[in-house]
Design a protein around this motif. Structure first.
Motif, PDB file in Angstrom:
ATOM      1  N   PHE A 174      39.435  13.613  39.430  1.00 56.16           N
ATOM      2  CA  PHE A 174      38.227  12.990  39.960  1.00 56.16           C
ATOM      3  C   PHE A 174      38.472  11.554  40.405  1.00 56.16           C
ATOM      4  O   PHE A 174      38.039  11.141  41.489  1.00 56.16           O
ATOM      5  CB  PHE A 174      37.116  13.036  38.907  1.00 56.16           C
ATOM      6  N   ALA A 175      39.159  10.775  39.599  1.00 50.59           N
ATOM      7  CA  ALA A 175      39.384   9.365  39.933  1.00 50.59           C
ATOM      8  C   ALA A 175      40.164   9.225  41.233  1.00 50.59           C
ATOM      9  O   ALA A 175      39.878   8.346  42.058  1.00 50.59           O
ATOM     10  CB  ALA A 175      40.117   8.660  38.793  1.00 50.59           C
ATOM     11  N   ARG A 176      41.151  10.083  41.434  1.00 54.06           N
ATOM     12  CA  ARG A 176      41.955  10.025  42.667  1.00 54.06           C
ATOM     13  C   ARG A 176      41.108  10.398  43.876  1.00 54.06           C
ATOM     14  O   ARG A 176      41.188   9.743  44.921  1.00 54.06           O
ATOM     15  CB  ARG A 176      43.144  10.971  42.530  1.00 54.06           C
ATOM     16  N   LEU A 177      40.281  11.433  43.752  1.00 57.58           N
ATOM     17  CA  LEU A 177      39.415  11.829  44.856  1.00 57.58           C
ATOM     18  C   LEU A 177      38.386  10.750  45.158  1.00 57.58           C
ATOM     19  O   LEU A 177      38.067  10.493  46.320  1.00 57.58           O
ATOM     20  CB  LEU A 177      38.710  13.148  44.535  1.00 57.58           C
ATOM     21  N   ALA A 178      37.865  10.125  44.102  1.00 52.68           N
ATOM     22  CA  ALA A 178      36.865   9.080  44.302  1.00 52.68           C
ATOM     23  C   ALA A 178      37.455   7.903  45.073  1.00 52.68           C
ATOM     24  O   ALA A 178      36.815   7.353  45.985  1.00 52.68           O
ATOM     25  CB  ALA A 178      36.320   8.609  42.958  1.00 52.68           C
ATOM     26  N   ALA A 179      38.671   7.501  44.736  1.00 52.02           N
ATOM     27  CA  ALA A 179      39.316   6.395  45.440  1.00 52.02           C
ATOM     28  C   ALA A 179      39.571   6.755  46.899  1.00 52.02           C
ATOM     29  O   ALA A 179      39.363   5.932  47.809  1.00 52.02           O
ATOM     30  CB  ALA A 179      40.627   6.030  44.745  1.00 52.02           C
ATOM     31  N   ILE A 203      30.697  11.097  42.800  1.00 49.87           N
ATOM     32  CA  ILE A 203      31.497   9.988  43.314  1.00 49.87           C
ATOM     33  C   ILE A 203      30.594   8.840  43.766  1.00 49.87           C
ATOM     34  O   ILE A 203      30.875   7.658  43.509  1.00 49.87           O
ATOM     35  CB  ILE A 203      32.393  10.461  44.474  1.00 49.87           C
ATOM     36  N   HIS A 204      29.483   9.192  44.414  1.00 50.70           N
ATOM     37  CA  HIS A 204      28.562   8.176  44.931  1.00 50.70           C
ATOM     38  C   HIS A 204      27.534   7.722  43.896  1.00 50.70           C
ATOM     39  O   HIS A 204      26.708   6.862  44.191  1.00 50.70           O
ATOM     40  CB  HIS A 204      27.842   8.703  46.164  1.00 50.70           C
ATOM     41  N   GLY A 205      27.577   8.303  42.701  1.00 48.31           N
ATOM     42  CA  GLY A 205      26.615   7.935  41.680  1.00 48.31           C
ATOM     43  C   GLY A 205      25.234   8.488  41.919  1.00 48.31           C
ATOM     44  O   GLY A 205      24.279   8.125  41.217  1.00 48.31           O
ATOM     45  N   ARG A 254      29.437   7.154  33.448  1.00 50.57           N
ATOM     46  CA  ARG A 254      30.268   8.049  32.629  1.00 50.57           C
ATOM     47  C   ARG A 254      29.849   9.501  32.794  1.00 50.57           C
ATOM     48  O   ARG A 254      30.691  10.404  32.833  1.00 50.57           O
ATOM     49  CB  ARG A 254      30.183   7.630  31.161  1.00 50.57           C
ATOM     50  N   LEU A 255      28.556   9.728  32.903  1.00 48.14           N
ATOM     51  CA  LEU A 255      28.060  11.090  33.105  1.00 48.14           C
ATOM     52  C   LEU A 255      28.486  11.602  34.473  1.00 48.14           C
ATOM     53  O   LEU A 255      28.916  12.760  34.608  1.00 48.14           O
ATOM     54  CB  LEU A 255      26.543  11.123  32.955  1.00 48.14           C
ATOM     55  N   ASN A 256      28.380  10.762  35.491  1.00 50.01           N
ATOM     56  CA  ASN A 256      28.852  11.148  36.821  1.00 50.01           C
ATOM     57  C   ASN A 256      30.327  11.527  36.781  1.00 50.01           C
ATOM     58  O   ASN A 256      30.730  12.553  37.340  1.00 50.01           O
ATOM     59  CB  ASN A 256      28.635   9.995  37.808  1.00 50.01           C
ATOM     60  N   ALA A 257      31.126  10.703  36.128  1.00 49.28           N
ATOM     61  CA  ALA A 257      32.566  10.958  36.073  1.00 49.28           C
ATOM     62  C   ALA A 257      32.881  12.239  35.304  1.00 49.28           C
ATOM     63  O   ALA A 257      33.767  13.011  35.697  1.00 49.28           O
ATOM     64  CB  ALA A 257      33.287   9.777  35.440  1.00 49.28           C
ATOM     65  N   ALA A 258      32.151  12.488  34.217  1.00 48.60           N
ATOM     66  CA  ALA A 258      32.407  13.678  33.404  1.00 48.60           C
ATOM     67  C   ALA A 258      32.069  14.950  34.163  1.00 48.60           C
ATOM     68  O   ALA A 258      32.862  15.907  34.202  1.00 48.60           O
ATOM     69  CB  ALA A 258      31.610  13.602  32.103  1.00 48.60           C
ATOM     70  N   VAL A 259      30.885  14.980  34.777  1.00 42.89           N
ATOM     71  CA  VAL A 259      30.483  16.167  35.531  1.00 42.89           C
ATOM     72  C   VAL A 259      31.372  16.326  36.766  1.00 42.89           C
ATOM     73  O   VAL A 259      31.784  17.442  37.121  1.00 42.89           O
ATOM     74  CB  VAL A 259      28.999  16.090  35.932  1.00 42.89           C
ATOM     75  N   GLY A 260      31.682  15.210  37.415  1.00 42.65           N
ATOM     76  CA  GLY A 260      32.551  15.270  38.583  1.00 42.65           C
ATOM     77  C   GLY A 260      33.920  15.823  38.257  1.00 42.65           C
ATOM     78  O   GLY A 260      34.456  16.665  38.988  1.00 42.65           O
TER      79      GLY A 260
END
Length: 247
Positions: free
Chosen positions: A99-104, A71-73, A81-87
């Motif tokens: 992931f996107a909802r948790l990140a927000a 989430i924090h990169g 994209r790699l962060n988002a995929a693994v996350g």
């Protein structure tokens, strides 16, 4: 004065972070598949099962911590994209989260920690454990997550998984992990107490010995440091000294 750990090159931080993430994900998957499907109960499980359940709970916590770095990169710097995929892989395995909802949601936490605008804070009762835990759970585990977990449970049963295996090696570790993450990563650092918070981050650090800190929540108890330097990955938090920090 506060000081951050000496910086690593993005490439080195990425290599180390992804290697640790692979170990956590691989360990969780191996124990999960073995525990849910081929495992057969025997007398040795009087001693073995509690240790494996505790290990799987700790690895489950690790899945969430890896996703948190994503989430924090800080998992793979300069690779969104790699962060988002693994996350997404990690939180999907953890409990069918998005992931996107948790990140927000986590971004809002960092913008207004310990306030009514913080989705991880229970402003109605900022000290009580149980009401805060209930609100935390209901806020983050919604109908989509419930439907996803239910569908996976039905699939596992259809594939021949035993109910006892599912409870011991999936249900219990998930519950223990959620309690671990909430207690060490949210409630203890952010609950209001007699002592005033050091700064606008409204958090404190749990300065436990290195091994206890790792086992408790992958050093996430060093929470003030995390809020000061969110770009620092979990495995480098012990190298950060925020004593007397004002930010």
């Amino acid at each position: 004065m506060a000081r951050a750990a000496p910086a690593l090159t993005p490439a080195r931080q990425r290599r180390v972070g992804l290697a640790l993430a692979a170990a956590i994900i691989g360990g969780w998957l191996a124990l999960h598949v073995w525990g849910v499907f081929p495992h057969r109960w025997s007398a040795i499980d009087v001693l073995r099962a509690p240790l494996l359940i505790a290990l799987q709970a700790w690895l489950s916590t690790g899945l969430f911590i890896v996703a948190h770095d994503a989430i924090h990169g800080s998992l793979a710097p300069h690779r969104p994209r790699l962060n988002a995929a693994v996350g997404q892989l990690c939180v999907g395995l953890y409990a069918g989260f998005r992931f996107a909802r948790l990140a927000a949601s986590h971004q809002r936490h960092h913008e207004a920690p310990g306030t009514a605008d913080d989705p991880d804070f229970h402003a109605a009762d900022p000290r009580a454990f149980t009401p805060w835990l209930r609100a935390f759970f209901l806020r983050h585990f919604g109908w989509i997550e419930f439907a996803t977990v239910t569908a996976v449970l039905a699939l596992y049963l259809a594939l021949g998984a035993r109910a006892s295996n599912l409870i011991a090696f999936w249900g219990l570790p998930a519950i223990l992990s959620a309690l671990q993450l909430f207690t060490v990563g949210t409630w203890l650092p952010h609950r209001q107490g007699a002592d005033a918070f050091a700064d606008r981050h409204r958090t404190r650090s749990l300065r436990w010995p290195w091994l206890l800190s790792l086992l408790a929540c992958y050093h996430f108890g060093r929470h003030h440091e995390h809020h000061l330097w969110p770009q620092v990955p979990w495995w480098r938090l012990p190298a950060v000294d925020a004593a007397g920090a004002r930010h």
